[in-house]
Write a protein that holds these residues in place. Structure first.
Motif, PDB file in Angstrom:
ATOM      1  N   GLN A  12       0.526  -1.245  -0.049  1.00 43.30           N
ATOM      2  CA  GLN A  12      -0.177   0.029  -0.118  1.00 43.30           C
ATOM      3  C   GLN A  12       0.767   1.270   0.102  1.00 43.30           C
ATOM      4  O   GLN A  12       0.414   2.213  -0.595  1.00 43.30           O
ATOM      5  CB  GLN A  12      -0.836  -0.151   1.174  1.00 43.30           C
ATOM      6  CG  GLN A  12      -2.049  -0.960   1.022  1.00 43.30           C
ATOM      7  CD  GLN A  12      -2.843  -1.068   2.369  1.00 43.30           C
ATOM      8  OE1 GLN A  12      -2.220  -0.854   3.394  1.00 43.30           O
ATOM      9  NE2 GLN A  12      -4.117  -1.652   2.329  1.00 43.30           N
ATOM     10  N   ALA A  13       1.877   1.110   0.528  1.00 38.59           N
ATOM     11  CA  ALA A  13       2.877   2.501   0.538  1.00 38.59           C
ATOM     12  C   ALA A  13       3.649   2.604  -0.704  1.00 38.59           C
ATOM     13  O   ALA A  13       3.686   3.552  -0.934  1.00 38.59           O
ATOM     14  CB  ALA A  13       3.863   2.070   1.669  1.00 38.59           C
ATOM     15  N   ALA A  14       3.740   1.515  -1.215  1.00 40.20           N
ATOM     16  CA  ALA A  14       4.668   1.665  -2.633  1.00 40.20           C
ATOM     17  C   ALA A  14       3.377   2.378  -3.596  1.00 40.20           C
ATOM     18  O   ALA A  14       3.671   3.090  -4.629  1.00 40.20           O
ATOM     19  CB  ALA A  14       5.014   0.353  -2.989  1.00 40.20           C
ATOM     20  N   GLU A  15       2.336   1.858  -3.616  1.00 37.77           N
ATOM     21  CA  GLU A  15       1.159   2.272  -4.155  1.00 37.77           C
ATOM     22  C   GLU A  15       0.922   3.938  -3.914  1.00 37.77           C
ATOM     23  O   GLU A  15       0.617   4.610  -4.930  1.00 37.77           O
ATOM     24  CB  GLU A  15      -0.290   1.459  -3.984  1.00 37.77           C
ATOM     25  CG  GLU A  15      -1.209   1.915  -5.067  1.00 37.77           C
ATOM     26  CD  GLU A  15      -2.727   1.166  -4.867  1.00 37.77           C
ATOM     27  OE1 GLU A  15      -3.664   1.260  -5.645  1.00 37.77           O
ATOM     28  OE2 GLU A  15      -2.394   0.015  -4.447  1.00 37.77           O
ATOM     29  N   ILE A  16       0.774   4.065  -2.699  1.00 40.76           N
ATOM     30  CA  ILE A  16       0.686   5.471  -2.136  1.00 40.76           C
ATOM     31  C   ILE A  16       1.868   6.245  -3.006  1.00 40.76           C
ATOM     32  O   ILE A  16       1.363   7.648  -3.462  1.00 40.76           O
ATOM     33  CB  ILE A  16       0.381   5.607  -0.864  1.00 40.76           C
ATOM     34  CG1 ILE A  16      -0.821   5.400  -0.320  1.00 40.76           C
ATOM     35  CG2 ILE A  16       0.746   7.165  -0.233  1.00 40.76           C
ATOM     36  CD1 ILE A  16      -0.911   5.154   1.132  1.00 40.76           C
ATOM     37  N   TYR A  17       3.069   5.940  -2.750  1.00 43.07           N
ATOM     38  CA  TYR A  17       3.990   6.464  -3.438  1.00 43.07           C
ATOM     39  C   TYR A  17       3.994   6.682  -4.977  1.00 43.07           C
ATOM     40  O   TYR A  17       4.155   8.154  -5.504  1.00 43.07           O
ATOM     41  CB  TYR A  17       5.434   5.902  -3.148  1.00 43.07           C
ATOM     42  CG  TYR A  17       6.519   6.402  -3.773  1.00 43.07           C
ATOM     43  CD1 TYR A  17       6.994   7.833  -3.423  1.00 43.07           C
ATOM     44  CD2 TYR A  17       7.361   5.632  -4.744  1.00 43.07           C
ATOM     45  CE1 TYR A  17       8.265   8.307  -4.054  1.00 43.07           C
ATOM     46  CE2 TYR A  17       8.359   6.104  -5.598  1.00 43.07           C
ATOM     47  CZ  TYR A  17       8.823   7.469  -5.023  1.00 43.07           C
ATOM     48  OH  TYR A  17       9.838   8.012  -5.668  1.00 43.07           O
ATOM     49  N   GLU A  18       3.618   5.752  -5.609  1.00 38.79           N
ATOM     50  CA  GLU A  18       3.196   6.007  -6.962  1.00 38.79           C
ATOM     51  C   GLU A  18       2.083   6.869  -7.610  1.00 38.79           C
ATOM     52  O   GLU A  18       2.179   7.660  -8.240  1.00 38.79           O
ATOM     53  CB  GLU A  18       3.031   4.623  -7.560  1.00 38.79           C
ATOM     54  CG  GLU A  18       4.230   3.634  -7.855  1.00 38.79           C
ATOM     55  CD  GLU A  18       5.634   4.333  -8.353  1.00 38.79           C
ATOM     56  OE1 GLU A  18       5.241   4.978  -9.555  1.00 38.79           O
ATOM     57  OE2 GLU A  18       6.476   4.046  -7.860  1.00 38.79           O
ATOM     58  N   LEU A  19       1.142   6.859  -6.717  1.00 42.20           N
ATOM     59  CA  LEU A  19      -0.129   7.634  -6.849  1.00 42.20           C
ATOM     60  C   LEU A  19       0.310   9.035  -6.447  1.00 42.20           C
ATOM     61  O   LEU A  19      -0.225  10.228  -7.309  1.00 42.20           O
ATOM     62  CB  LEU A  19      -1.118   7.325  -5.953  1.00 42.20           C
ATOM     63  CG  LEU A  19      -1.915   6.061  -6.581  1.00 42.20           C
ATOM     64  CD1 LEU A  19      -3.073   5.397  -5.563  1.00 42.20           C
ATOM     65  CD2 LEU A  19      -2.702   6.169  -7.787  1.00 42.20           C
ATOM     66  N   THR A  20       1.093   9.419  -5.504  1.00 44.38           N
ATOM     67  CA  THR A  20       1.563  10.696  -5.036  1.00 44.38           C
ATOM     68  C   THR A  20       2.518  11.394  -6.311  1.00 44.38           C
ATOM     69  O   THR A  20       2.267  12.514  -6.664  1.00 44.38           O
ATOM     70  CB  THR A  20       2.489  10.632  -4.027  1.00 44.38           C
ATOM     71  OG1 THR A  20       1.631  10.200  -2.970  1.00 44.38           O
ATOM     72  CG2 THR A  20       2.689  12.075  -3.377  1.00 44.38           C
ATOM     73  N   LYS A  21       3.199  10.687  -6.849  1.00 42.74           N
ATOM     74  CA  LYS A  21       4.179  10.941  -8.135  1.00 42.74           C
ATOM     75  C   LYS A  21       3.037  11.263  -9.058  1.00 42.74           C
ATOM     76  O   LYS A  21       3.343  12.679  -9.663  1.00 42.74           O
ATOM     77  CB  LYS A  21       5.201  10.057  -8.329  1.00 42.74           C
ATOM     78  CG  LYS A  21       6.062   9.912  -7.448  1.00 42.74           C
ATOM     79  CD  LYS A  21       7.483   9.177  -8.065  1.00 42.74           C
ATOM     80  CE  LYS A  21       7.068   7.804  -8.707  1.00 42.74           C
ATOM     81  NZ  LYS A  21       8.392   7.173  -9.285  1.00 42.74           N
ATOM     82  N   LYS A  22       2.426  10.381  -9.470  1.00 40.12           N
ATOM     83  CA  LYS A  22       1.589  10.729 -10.672  1.00 40.12           C
ATOM     84  C   LYS A  22       0.498  12.131 -10.350  1.00 40.12           C
ATOM     85  O   LYS A  22       0.249  13.021 -11.395  1.00 40.12           O
ATOM     86  CB  LYS A  22       0.567   9.562 -10.867  1.00 40.12           C
ATOM     87  CG  LYS A  22      -0.377   9.344 -12.055  1.00 40.12           C
ATOM     88  CD  LYS A  22      -0.996   8.335 -12.168  1.00 40.12           C
ATOM     89  CE  LYS A  22      -1.959   8.171 -13.392  1.00 40.12           C
ATOM     90  NZ  LYS A  22      -2.618   7.017 -13.605  1.00 40.12           N
ATOM     91  N   PHE A  23      -0.117  12.252  -9.176  1.00 43.81           N
ATOM     92  CA  PHE A  23      -1.020  13.171  -8.765  1.00 43.81           C
ATOM     93  C   PHE A  23       0.017  14.690  -9.080  1.00 43.81           C
ATOM     94  O   PHE A  23      -0.460  15.513  -9.731  1.00 43.81           O
ATOM     95  CB  PHE A  23      -1.397  13.246  -7.564  1.00 43.81           C
ATOM     96  CG  PHE A  23      -2.063  14.377  -6.991  1.00 43.81           C
ATOM     97  CD1 PHE A  23      -3.388  14.537  -7.493  1.00 43.81           C
ATOM     98  CD2 PHE A  23      -1.578  15.507  -6.225  1.00 43.81           C
ATOM     99  CE1 PHE A  23      -4.130  15.821  -6.986  1.00 43.81           C
ATOM    100  CE2 PHE A  23      -2.099  16.496  -5.858  1.00 43.81           C
ATOM    101  CZ  PHE A  23      -3.444  16.709  -6.135  1.00 43.81           C
ATOM    102  N   CYS A  24       1.066  14.535  -8.606  1.00 46.19           N
ATOM    103  CA  CYS A  24       1.986  15.833  -8.454  1.00 46.19           C
ATOM    104  C   CYS A  24       2.328  16.214 -10.056  1.00 46.19           C
ATOM    105  O   CYS A  24       2.289  17.369 -10.718  1.00 46.19           O
ATOM    106  CB  CYS A  24       3.266  15.688  -7.945  1.00 46.19           C
ATOM    107  SG  CYS A  24       3.129  15.573  -5.996  1.00 46.19           S
TER     108      CYS A  24
END
Length: 66
Positions: A12-24
Motif C-alpha cells: 500500500q505504501a508503494a502504491e501511495i508513493y506511485e499515486l503521489t508522483k502521478k498526482f504531482c
C-alpha cells in the motif's frame, strides 16, 4: 520475520508513493509548486523507507515496536 516487500502495508505504501508522483505530475505546476511536490513525494517515499528500516530490526520486539 516476513519479507517486508510481501506485506500489505508495504504494498500500500508503494502504491501511495506511485499515486503521489502521478498526482504531482498531473495536477501541480512543476516550477510554482516545486517545493510542495518535493515535500509530497519525499513524505510518500519515507513511508516505504521506514517500513524497510523497521524490517531490519534484529529482535521480534524491535520489529513489532518499530
Amino acid at each position: 520475520m516476513p519479507d517486508y516487500h510481501q506485506t500489505i502495508t508495504y504494498q500500500q505504501a508503494a502504491e501511495i508513493y506511485e499515486l503521489t508522483k502521478k498526482f504531482c505530475h498531473q495536477y501541480l505546476h512543476p516550477i510554482r509548486n516545486s517545493r510542495l511536490i518535493d515535500q509530497m513525494v519525499s513524505s510518500a517515499r519515507s513511508v516505504k523507507q521506514n517500513l524497510a528500516e523497521g524490517a531490519t530490526r534484529n529482535s521480534v520486539k524491535d520489529y513489532i515496536q518499530f
